[in-house]
Design a protein around this motif. Structure first.
Motif, mmCIF file in Angstrom:
data_model
loop_
_atom_site.group_PDB
_atom_site.id
_atom_site.type_symbol
_atom_site.label_atom_id
_atom_site.label_comp_id
_atom_site.label_asym_id
_atom_site.label_seq_id
_atom_site.Cartn_x
_atom_site.Cartn_y
_atom_site.Cartn_z
ATOM 1 N N UNK A 9 0.839 -1.206 0.000
ATOM 2 C CA UNK A 9 0.000 0.000 0.000
ATOM 3 C C UNK A 9 0.873 1.255 0.000
ATOM 4 N N UNK A 10 1.924 1.265 0.822
ATOM 5 C CA UNK A 10 2.805 2.431 0.884
ATOM 6 C C UNK A 10 3.491 2.666 -0.458
ATOM 7 N N UNK A 11 3.990 1.596 -1.068
ATOM 8 C CA UNK A 11 4.672 1.728 -2.364
ATOM 9 C C UNK A 11 3.726 2.189 -3.459
ATOM 10 N N UNK A 12 2.459 1.811 -3.357
ATOM 11 C CA UNK A 12 1.470 2.177 -4.375
ATOM 12 C C UNK A 12 0.868 3.563 -4.126
ATOM 13 N N UNK A 13 1.243 4.179 -3.001
ATOM 14 C CA UNK A 13 0.699 5.493 -2.679
ATOM 15 C C UNK A 13 -0.681 5.436 -2.051
ATOM 16 N N UNK A 14 -1.090 4.269 -1.617
ATOM 17 C CA UNK A 14 -2.389 4.102 -0.950
ATOM 18 C C UNK A 14 -2.179 4.400 0.533
ATOM 19 N N UNK A 15 -2.044 5.679 0.821
ATOM 20 C CA UNK A 15 -1.533 6.110 2.110
ATOM 21 C C UNK A 15 -2.565 6.073 3.234
ATOM 22 N N UNK A 16 -3.823 5.920 2.919
ATOM 23 C CA UNK A 16 -4.811 5.744 3.981
ATOM 24 C C UNK A 16 -4.794 4.320 4.501
ATOM 25 N N UNK A 17 -4.526 3.369 3.607
ATOM 26 C CA UNK A 17 -4.554 1.955 3.981
ATOM 27 C C UNK A 17 -3.250 1.479 4.607
ATOM 28 N N UNK A 48 5.238 5.196 4.221
ATOM 29 C CA UNK A 48 3.892 5.770 4.142
ATOM 30 C C UNK A 48 3.879 7.182 4.724
ATOM 31 N N UNK A 49 4.504 7.366 5.883
ATOM 32 C CA UNK A 49 4.548 8.696 6.489
ATOM 33 C C UNK A 49 5.277 9.693 5.597
ATOM 34 N N UNK A 50 6.351 9.261 4.950
ATOM 35 C CA UNK A 50 7.052 10.159 4.024
ATOM 36 C C UNK A 50 6.124 10.562 2.881
ATOM 37 N N UNK A 51 5.328 9.620 2.401
ATOM 38 C CA UNK A 51 4.368 9.934 1.346
ATOM 39 C C UNK A 51 3.306 10.918 1.777
ATOM 40 N N UNK A 53 4.030 13.373 3.785
ATOM 41 C CA UNK A 53 4.819 14.538 4.210
ATOM 42 C C UNK A 53 4.927 14.640 5.729
ATOM 43 N N UNK A 54 4.850 13.509 6.408
ATOM 44 C CA UNK A 54 5.034 13.448 7.865
ATOM 45 C C UNK A 54 6.464 12.969 8.124
ATOM 46 N N UNK A 55 7.415 13.834 7.784
ATOM 47 C CA UNK A 55 8.814 13.433 7.772
ATOM 48 C C UNK A 55 9.381 13.151 9.164
ATOM 49 N N UNK A 56 8.926 13.847 10.171
ATOM 50 C CA UNK A 56 9.421 13.557 11.520
ATOM 51 C C UNK A 56 9.007 12.151 11.946
ATOM 52 N N UNK A 57 7.755 11.788 11.670
ATOM 53 C CA UNK A 57 7.282 10.436 11.985
ATOM 54 C C UNK A 57 8.035 9.399 11.154
ATOM 55 N N UNK A 77 16.338 1.181 1.317
ATOM 56 C CA UNK A 77 15.637 1.451 0.057
ATOM 57 C C UNK A 77 14.479 2.423 0.312
ATOM 58 N N UNK A 78 13.672 2.128 1.331
ATOM 59 C CA UNK A 78 12.540 3.008 1.647
ATOM 60 C C UNK A 78 13.017 4.386 2.081
ATOM 61 N N UNK A 79 14.089 4.430 2.867
ATOM 62 C CA UNK A 79 14.646 5.707 3.291
ATOM 63 C C UNK A 79 15.145 6.497 2.086
ATOM 64 N N UNK A 80 15.753 5.818 1.129
ATOM 65 C CA UNK A 80 16.198 6.480 -0.109
ATOM 66 C C UNK A 80 15.014 7.091 -0.850
ATOM 67 N N UNK A 81 13.914 6.358 -0.918
ATOM 68 C CA UNK A 81 12.718 6.899 -1.573
ATOM 69 C C UNK A 81 12.207 8.146 -0.855
#
Length: 125
Positions: A9-17, A48-51, A53-57, A77-81
């Motif tokens: 879900x995070x990779x697909x941008x489905x940030x609510x799920x 998901x949080x980065x997507x 814009x919750x960068x502190x989380x 990898x996720x941190x790089x994204x």
């Protein structure tokens, strides 16, 4: 299964799920005292949080994930994204390089290809 689905879900941008699945996966991994599952779920939730814009989380989750499983290529990898999303190319390059060298667990072939492609693009003037 919840951790994997949340990561997708995070990779697909489905940030609510994504956080819903990953929060539940974290609860279950705490009950089972699974350090690896906790690290994996924190990494996905960080993405998901980065997507969102919750960068502190996101940063907090990535740091916790790394402290639990420092050899996990997926978290880098996720941190790089996340760094890429913020326009922080040098940090993204560093994390993609780490992701390609770590193997606890290693990236699957497609993620390895994406990391290499990013590095190749970043190397061009």
């Amino acid at each position: 299964a919840l951790g994997g689905r949340g990561q997708v879900h995070a990779e697909m941008g489905e940030l609510d799920d994504a956080p819903r699945d990953l929060n539940r996966a974290l609860e279950l991994s705490e009950e089972n005292a699974s350090k690896v599952n906790t690290a994996y779920s924190l990494s996905g939730r960080g993405l998901a949080y980065a997507g969102m814009d919750r960068y502190d989380d996101a940063e907090r989750d990535f740091e916790q994930s790394i402290s639990l499983c420092p050899e996990n290529a997926w978290v880098y990898y996720n941190l790089a994204l996340a760094y890429h999303r913020r326009g922080q190319t040098p940090q993204a390059v560093h994390c993609f390089r780490l992701a390609l060298h770590l193997d606890g667990p290693a990236l699957p072939p497609r993620k390895r290809d994406r990391a290499r492609a990013y590095l190749a693009r970043a190397a061009k003037p």
